[in-house]
Design a protein around this motif. Structure first.
Motif, PDB file in Angstrom:
ATOM      1  N   ASN A  60      29.736  26.145  17.481  1.00  0.00           N
ATOM      2  CA  ASN A  60      30.289  25.640  16.232  1.00  0.00           C
ATOM      3  C   ASN A  60      30.552  24.140  16.345  1.00  0.00           C
ATOM      4  O   ASN A  60      30.978  23.659  17.407  1.00  0.00           O
ATOM      5  N   PRO A  61      30.331  23.398  15.271  1.00  0.00           N
ATOM      6  CA  PRO A  61      30.685  21.976  15.292  1.00  0.00           C
ATOM      7  C   PRO A  61      32.191  21.808  15.255  1.00  0.00           C
ATOM      8  O   PRO A  61      32.922  22.699  14.818  1.00  0.00           O
ATOM      9  N   VAL A  62      32.659  20.663  15.720  1.00  0.00           N
ATOM     10  CA  VAL A  62      34.087  20.339  15.669  1.00  0.00           C
ATOM     11  C   VAL A  62      34.291  19.320  14.557  1.00  0.00           C
ATOM     12  O   VAL A  62      33.847  18.170  14.676  1.00  0.00           O
ATOM     13  N   PRO A  63      34.916  19.704  13.444  1.00  0.00           N
ATOM     14  CA  PRO A  63      35.056  18.793  12.300  1.00  0.00           C
ATOM     15  C   PRO A  63      35.864  17.541  12.654  1.00  0.00           C
ATOM     16  O   PRO A  63      36.648  17.526  13.603  1.00  0.00           O
ATOM     17  N   VAL A  64      35.633  16.476  11.893  1.00  0.00           N
ATOM     18  CA  VAL A  64      36.390  15.232  12.024  1.00  0.00           C
ATOM     19  C   VAL A  64      36.979  14.882  10.659  1.00  0.00           C
ATOM     20  O   VAL A  64      36.568  15.410   9.626  1.00  0.00           O
ATOM     21  N   LYS A  65      37.959  13.992  10.665  1.00  0.00           N
ATOM     22  CA  LYS A  65      38.616  13.611   9.416  1.00  0.00           C
ATOM     23  C   LYS A  65      38.145  12.274   8.863  1.00  0.00           C
ATOM     24  O   LYS A  65      38.354  11.976   7.690  1.00  0.00           O
ATOM     25  N   ASP A  66      37.542  11.455   9.746  1.00  0.00           N
ATOM     26  CA  ASP A  66      37.151  10.111   9.321  1.00  0.00           C
ATOM     27  C   ASP A  66      35.710   9.847   9.737  1.00  0.00           C
ATOM     28  O   ASP A  66      35.381   9.866  10.926  1.00  0.00           O
ATOM     29  N   PHE A  67      34.849   9.590   8.779  1.00  0.00           N
ATOM     30  CA  PHE A  67      33.444   9.301   9.072  1.00  0.00           C
ATOM     31  C   PHE A  67      33.290   7.937   9.720  1.00  0.00           C
ATOM     32  O   PHE A  67      32.371   7.713  10.499  1.00  0.00           O
ATOM     33  N   GLY A  68      34.174   7.019   9.404  1.00  0.00           N
ATOM     34  CA  GLY A  68      34.137   5.703  10.044  1.00  0.00           C
ATOM     35  C   GLY A  68      33.399   4.637   9.262  1.00  0.00           C
ATOM     36  O   GLY A  68      33.206   3.522   9.764  1.00  0.00           O
ATOM     37  N   GLY A  69      32.977   4.956   8.056  1.00  0.00           N
ATOM     38  CA  GLY A  69      32.265   3.965   7.243  1.00  0.00           C
ATOM     39  C   GLY A  69      31.975   4.522   5.872  1.00  0.00           C
ATOM     40  O   GLY A  69      32.259   5.689   5.575  1.00  0.00           O
ATOM     41  N   PRO A  70      31.374   3.713   4.999  1.00  0.00           N
ATOM     42  CA  PRO A  70      31.072   4.159   3.638  1.00  0.00           C
ATOM     43  C   PRO A  70      29.920   5.151   3.608  1.00  0.00           C
ATOM     44  O   PRO A  70      29.110   5.214   4.534  1.00  0.00           O
ATOM     45  N   VAL A  71      29.860   5.930   2.552  1.00  0.00           N
ATOM     46  CA  VAL A  71      28.758   6.868   2.315  1.00  0.00           C
ATOM     47  C   VAL A  71      28.166   6.569   0.939  1.00  0.00           C
ATOM     48  O   VAL A  71      28.893   6.570  -0.044  1.00  0.00           O
ATOM     49  N   PRO A  72      26.908   6.216   0.841  1.00  0.00           N
ATOM     50  CA  PRO A  72      25.950   6.118   1.947  1.00  0.00           C
ATOM     51  C   PRO A  72      26.104   4.824   2.729  1.00  0.00           C
ATOM     52  O   PRO A  72      26.349   3.767   2.141  1.00  0.00           O
ATOM     53  N   GLY A  73      25.932   4.915   4.025  1.00  0.00           N
ATOM     54  CA  GLY A  73      26.007   3.720   4.856  1.00  0.00           C
ATOM     55  C   GLY A  73      24.692   2.990   4.966  1.00  0.00           C
ATOM     56  O   GLY A  73      24.656   1.802   5.283  1.00  0.00           O
ATOM     57  N   HIS A  74      23.596   3.726   4.707  1.00  0.00           N
ATOM     58  CA  HIS A  74      22.260   3.119   4.742  1.00  0.00           C
ATOM     59  C   HIS A  74      21.492   3.526   3.482  1.00  0.00           C
ATOM     60  O   HIS A  74      20.515   4.292   3.542  1.00  0.00           O
ATOM     61  N   PRO A  75      21.908   2.984   2.340  1.00  0.00           N
ATOM     62  CA  PRO A  75      21.254   3.371   1.074  1.00  0.00           C
ATOM     63  C   PRO A  75      19.785   2.993   1.024  1.00  0.00           C
ATOM     64  O   PRO A  75      19.027   3.556   0.231  1.00  0.00           O
ATOM     65  N   GLU A  76      19.364   2.049   1.863  1.00  0.00           N
ATOM     66  CA  GLU A  76      17.970   1.603   1.848  1.00  0.00           C
ATOM     67  C   GLU A  76      16.988   2.696   2.278  1.00  0.00           C
ATOM     68  O   GLU A  76      15.777   2.592   2.032  1.00  0.00           O
ATOM     69  N   VAL A  77      17.505   3.759   2.908  1.00  0.00           N
ATOM     70  CA  VAL A  77      16.620   4.844   3.339  1.00  0.00           C
ATOM     71  C   VAL A  77      16.026   5.570   2.137  1.00  0.00           C
ATOM     72  O   VAL A  77      14.867   5.983   2.165  1.00  0.00           O
ATOM     73  N   ILE A  78      16.787   5.718   1.079  1.00  0.00           N
ATOM     74  CA  ILE A  78      16.365   6.472  -0.095  1.00  0.00           C
ATOM     75  C   ILE A  78      16.070   5.537  -1.266  1.00  0.00           C
ATOM     76  O   ILE A  78      16.906   4.705  -1.627  1.00  0.00           O
TER      77      ILE A  78
END
Length: 451
Positions: free
Chosen positions: A292-310
């Motif tokens: 099972n993954p271990v959830p986190v509370k803070d991604f650490g940056g904006p979402v999307p962080g790399h909008p240029e991909v899409i």
């Protein structure tokens, strides 16, 4: 006396660089000088027989420099291990494509003392008469001799490197201050793939998490909104600063999830080159224990962080209006491109987007990737698919926006383009399904006219 004369003749021929093969199929070893000369002679071809990861740039089997000899083509000994019915004929087609033909003098090189001999034996069985072997470690040790590696070779990882990570090591290109997280991606519930066997320690992601099915009938699978993707990252315990390696039985699923995670904002996302097949062919065991993954509370940056991909629908339409800077690359089958088939059982619209240029993917259906993969599901030599693009008039100096049905095939192609070093690229994730669902969007069919 007679035997002594024969031995003397054989030794003389070997010193002259001739291919002398015994009944035990031993092949003449050549030195670096012979390889340098062979690269300049059109009657010779130099072949890299190692794992394609080594050809791409990874330093495997104790070599001091990663990459391949400039001017060499590739034919990996690993392809000979693939258990596929009637594989010999497709391999012969590959040989012809690469110019590895019986009339040529062929130098086969490796770094482990095995791969070149195995390919030589295969070619010998096809009646190739002029076969030589070379230890590429000699070339790598001479820093005056050029070697080529793909700019971002690290984005697709060999199985042996994943094994080193599981053993607690930090191989080349990995940083000790960045946690490494392994994910197995596949469509559907765990029982469809993950539960049958996966890379040790990986946890499962159903691809429906990144592209939830629509409530329509039949359902469509379109990229989730940014809020959903941000929430998913937290739930699976992935942050902006992690290093993530995605694996899959079917590499398309791994590449789809990997590119979405990169779009979300994870800076370092990689894929196991060749998927689960690469792992088992390397001799490693799968496991069935669930993680099972271990959830986190803070991604650490904006979402999307790399909008240029899409590339969004609006960005794609704007790009199509400016062909001097933008190319929409249609990575579907030819039959899909000209409108003979839709490519999907759940979508009946046929045709292509006006202005899109055919860019290849597979030969048979919407899951095929023959034009971009080797027989062991690893990345094909980039020069070969770039040549296909040039034939279609695809100018890689422009922004390339890759599209297929809804993003799976192009996720893999986008990554390969990135591995090679193309940087002005994106994914039109809505693809054909997203475009053709809107009746206001124009559609064309038939064989496109040549400019």
């Amino acid at each position: 006396m007679k035997n002594a004369v024969i031995i003397a003749i054989v030794m003389t021929l070997a010193m002259m660089g001739w291919n002398v093969q015994s009944r035990a199929e031993e092949f003449t070893k050549v030195d670096t000088g012979k390889v340098v000369a062979a690269l300049k002679d059109p009657n010779w071809v130099v072949v890299d027989t190692r794992l394609n990861d080594a050809f791409n740039g990874w330093k495997l089997d104790g070599i001091t420099r990663g990459g391949h000899i400039n001017g060499a083509v590739d034919f990996s000994a690993n392809w000979l291990k693939v258990e596929e019915k009637n594989l010999k004929e497709p391999l012969q087609e590959i040989l012809a494509t690469k110019g590895i033909t019986p009339d040529k003098q062929i130098v086969l090189y490796d770094a482990n003392g095995k791969d070149a001999d195995n390919v030589a034996k295969f070619l010998h069985s096809l009646n190739y008469p002029h076969l030589f072997t070379y230890d590429v470690k000699q070339w790598a040790a001479d820093t005056d001799l050029p070697m080529t590696k793909y700019e971002n070779y690290h984005l697709i990882v060999p199985a042996v490197v994943v094994k080193e990570i599981l053993d607690g090591k930090y191989p080349e290109t990995f940083k000790q201050d960045k946690p490494i997280k392994l994910i197995e991606a596949s469509w559907g519930e765990e029982k469809t793939s993950y539960a049958k066997g996966h890379i040790p320690t990986t946890f499962h992601i159903n691809t429906d998490r990144v592209e939830p099915p629509t409530p329509t009938e039949p359902p469509m699978w379109i990229l989730a909104d940014d809020a959903t993707l941000g929430k998913l990252a937290l739930e699976i315990g992935v942050t902006k600063n992690d290093t993530v390696i995605v694996t899959s039985e079917e590499p398309l699923a791994a590449y789809r999830v990997a590119t979405v995670l990169r779009y979300t904002g994870v800076d370092d996302v990689r894929v196991l080159n060749g998927g689960t097949l690469a792992w088992t062919m390397a001799g490693y065991e799968l496991e069935t224990e669930r993680h099972n993954p271990v959830p986190v509370k803070d991604f650490g940056g904006p979402v999307p962080g790399h909008p240029e991909v899409i590339d969004t629908m609006a960005e794609t339409k704007a790009g199509l209006a400016e062909p001097d800077r933008f190319i929409l690359v249609d990575n579907r089958t030819w039959q899909e491109h000209i409108g003979e088939i839709s490519g999907y059982s759940y979508h009946d619209k046929k045709g292509r987007i006006p202005g899109a240029i055919f860019g290849y993917a597979g030969k048979k259906d919407s899951y095929g990737m023959e034009y971009f993969r080797n027989p062991d599901k690893t990345m094909r030599n980039a020069e070969e698919f770039l040549a296909l693009w040039r034939e279609q008039g695809i100018d890689t100096s422009k922004h390339l926006s890759f599209m297929c049905g809804s993003g799976w095939r192009v996720a893999e192609i986008y990554t390969y383009a990135d591995v090679y070093g193309l940087d002005d690229i994106g994914i039109f994730s809505d693809g054909w399904i997203g475009w053709s669902t809107d009746p206001a969007n124009p559609i064309v069919t038939g064989v496109p006219k040549k400019n």
